[in-house]
Design a protein around this motif. Structure first.
Motif, PDB file in Angstrom:
ATOM      1  N   TRP A 145       1.241   0.701  -9.370  1.00 58.83           N
ATOM      2  CA  TRP A 145       1.458   2.260  -9.374  1.00 58.83           C
ATOM      3  C   TRP A 145       1.615   3.272 -10.032  1.00 58.83           C
ATOM      4  O   TRP A 145       1.688   4.431  -9.471  1.00 58.83           O
ATOM      5  CB  TRP A 145       1.871   2.085  -7.515  1.00 58.83           C
ATOM      6  CG  TRP A 145       1.224   1.385  -6.534  1.00 58.83           C
ATOM      7  CD1 TRP A 145       1.388   0.550  -5.780  1.00 58.83           C
ATOM      8  CD2 TRP A 145       0.375   2.383  -5.283  1.00 58.83           C
ATOM      9  NE1 TRP A 145       1.005   0.658  -4.275  1.00 58.83           N
ATOM     10  CE2 TRP A 145      -0.476   1.714  -4.088  1.00 58.83           C
ATOM     11  CE3 TRP A 145      -0.171   3.516  -5.929  1.00 58.83           C
ATOM     12  CZ2 TRP A 145      -1.101   1.851  -3.669  1.00 58.83           C
ATOM     13  CZ3 TRP A 145      -1.916   3.412  -4.831  1.00 58.83           C
ATOM     14  CH2 TRP A 145      -1.718   3.158  -4.497  1.00 58.83           C
ATOM     15  N   ARG A 160       4.415   1.527  -3.372  1.00 54.55           N
ATOM     16  CA  ARG A 160       3.697   3.123  -4.225  1.00 54.55           C
ATOM     17  C   ARG A 160       4.737   3.954  -4.570  1.00 54.55           C
ATOM     18  O   ARG A 160       5.489   4.955  -5.201  1.00 54.55           O
ATOM     19  CB  ARG A 160       2.722   4.008  -3.539  1.00 54.55           C
ATOM     20  CG  ARG A 160       2.161   5.272  -4.334  1.00 54.55           C
ATOM     21  CD  ARG A 160       0.696   5.194  -3.469  1.00 54.55           C
ATOM     22  NE  ARG A 160       0.354   6.384  -4.997  1.00 54.55           N
ATOM     23  CZ  ARG A 160      -1.110   7.068  -4.655  1.00 54.55           C
ATOM     24  NH1 ARG A 160      -1.266   7.002  -3.380  1.00 54.55           N
ATOM     25  NH2 ARG A 160      -1.289   7.587  -4.844  1.00 54.55           N
ATOM     26  N   LYS A 201       0.154  -1.303  -0.302  1.00 56.63           N
ATOM     27  CA  LYS A 201       0.537  -0.135  -0.092  1.00 56.63           C
ATOM     28  C   LYS A 201       1.102   1.442   0.468  1.00 56.63           C
ATOM     29  O   LYS A 201       0.860   2.397  -0.644  1.00 56.63           O
ATOM     30  CB  LYS A 201      -0.380  -0.070   1.527  1.00 56.63           C
ATOM     31  CG  LYS A 201      -2.258  -0.527   0.817  1.00 56.63           C
ATOM     32  CD  LYS A 201      -3.123  -0.432   2.630  1.00 56.63           C
ATOM     33  CE  LYS A 201      -4.051  -2.023   2.726  1.00 56.63           C
ATOM     34  NZ  LYS A 201      -5.257  -1.668   3.194  1.00 56.63           N
ATOM     35  N   LYS A 202       2.289   1.632   0.492  1.00 52.19           N
ATOM     36  CA  LYS A 202       2.507   2.375   0.817  1.00 52.19           C
ATOM     37  C   LYS A 202       4.629   2.014   0.197  1.00 52.19           C
ATOM     38  O   LYS A 202       4.555   2.765  -0.621  1.00 52.19           O
ATOM     39  CB  LYS A 202       3.162   2.948   2.120  1.00 52.19           C
ATOM     40  CG  LYS A 202       1.466   3.303   3.020  1.00 52.19           C
ATOM     41  CD  LYS A 202       1.693   4.070   4.286  1.00 52.19           C
ATOM     42  CE  LYS A 202       0.439   4.990   4.421  1.00 52.19           C
ATOM     43  NZ  LYS A 202       1.052   5.683   5.642  1.00 52.19           N
TER      44      LYS A 202
END
Length: 268
Positions: free
Chosen positions: A203, A175, A171-172
């Protein structure tokens, strides 16, 4: 589509439990053997063995390696974003880049970075540990500042300094990889690598990144030949080998250099 590039071997000389003269000798030996990239890590205490054993600081070592070496690329696997102001990190990286430029060539520094995880580093050196999420948010903001600072420094870096980002959170971290990285380093196994790579590509498409320049990196210590071959088939092109001193395992370096050369010859 990931960047198709020759196989390279990176050796991580762990800055723990080893007197610095032995590390200096190991740097020279690794470069002479034909290793492509040398790494250390950015911690303040050993990660294995005696927790209070001998240990050296990452960036100071890297500046010394910049002056000592002639050919090999080098960096941290990985720097901790939390320990230094991002603009300072950019300036340090630019300076080391210039130190490493020899005979009119460009610099050889790779800016390997991550969000940090070793709580003892934070607590004993007075940094706020926060959460995994807050540290990743800081990394994302820090990389934007680093890239902006590189644009205004005088003198500028000798080249576009490559960025290596470590981690596999979907998720982070991935990205951030899609937005900023030239290298993505992880310990993800070959079965899951294609899915992770597709997440990076997704992403990049959503945020306007460019995953086509990305080189995938993975650690091979304690992996079987079959696993390493499968990592190659899954898209890995930078293979890293962690070595702990003072008795560095040079036989393993020779073995994987031969494997690298065989792979590159077969793909030529």
């Amino acid at each position: 589509m990931l960047l198709e590039t020759p196989v390279t071997l990176g050796v991580q000389l762990q800055p723990q439990h080893t007197p610095y003269p032995a590390i200096r000798e190991a740097v020279a030996r690794a470069e002479g053997m034909g290793v492509d990239i040398l790494f250390n890590w950015d911690h303040f205490f050993p990660l294995s063995g005696d927790p209070d054993g001998m240990h050296f600081e990452s960036w100071t070592e890297l500046a010394a390696w910049a002056e000592q070496t002639e050919r090999v690329q080098f960096g941290a696997l990985v720097n901790c974003n939390s320990y230094r102001n991002p603009d300072l990190q950019a300036d340090m990286a630019r300076t080391i880049d210039h130190i490493s430029a020899k005979g009119g060539e460009t610099g050889r520094f790779i800016f390997g970075t991550g969000s940090g995880w070793f709580e003892r580093d934070y607590t004993e050196y007075g940094y706020e540990f926060g959460t995994a999420g807050s540290r990743l948010d800081d990394l994302a903001a820090g990389l934007s500042r680093i890239e902006a600072r590189w644009e205004v420094l005088n003198p500028a870096p000798t080249r576009r300094i490559p960025v290596l980002i470590g981690g596999a959170g979907e998720k982070k971290t991935l990205r951030i990889v899609a937005r900023h990285a030239d290298y993505w380093h992880s310990f993800v196994g070959p079965d899951d690598l294609p899915r992770k790579i597709s997440i990076i590509e997704d992403w990049a498409a959503r945020d306007g990144g460019d995953a086509s320049r990305l080189v995938v990196s993975n650690e091979i210590a304690r992996r079987s030949d079959e696993e390493v071959d499968a990592l190659y088939d899954s898209g890995v092109r930078l293979f890293t080998l962690a070595l702990r001193g003072p008795d560095f395992d040079w036989a393993s370096v020779e073995r994987w250099l031969r494997w690298r050369d065989e792979r590159n010859a077969a793909g030529a």
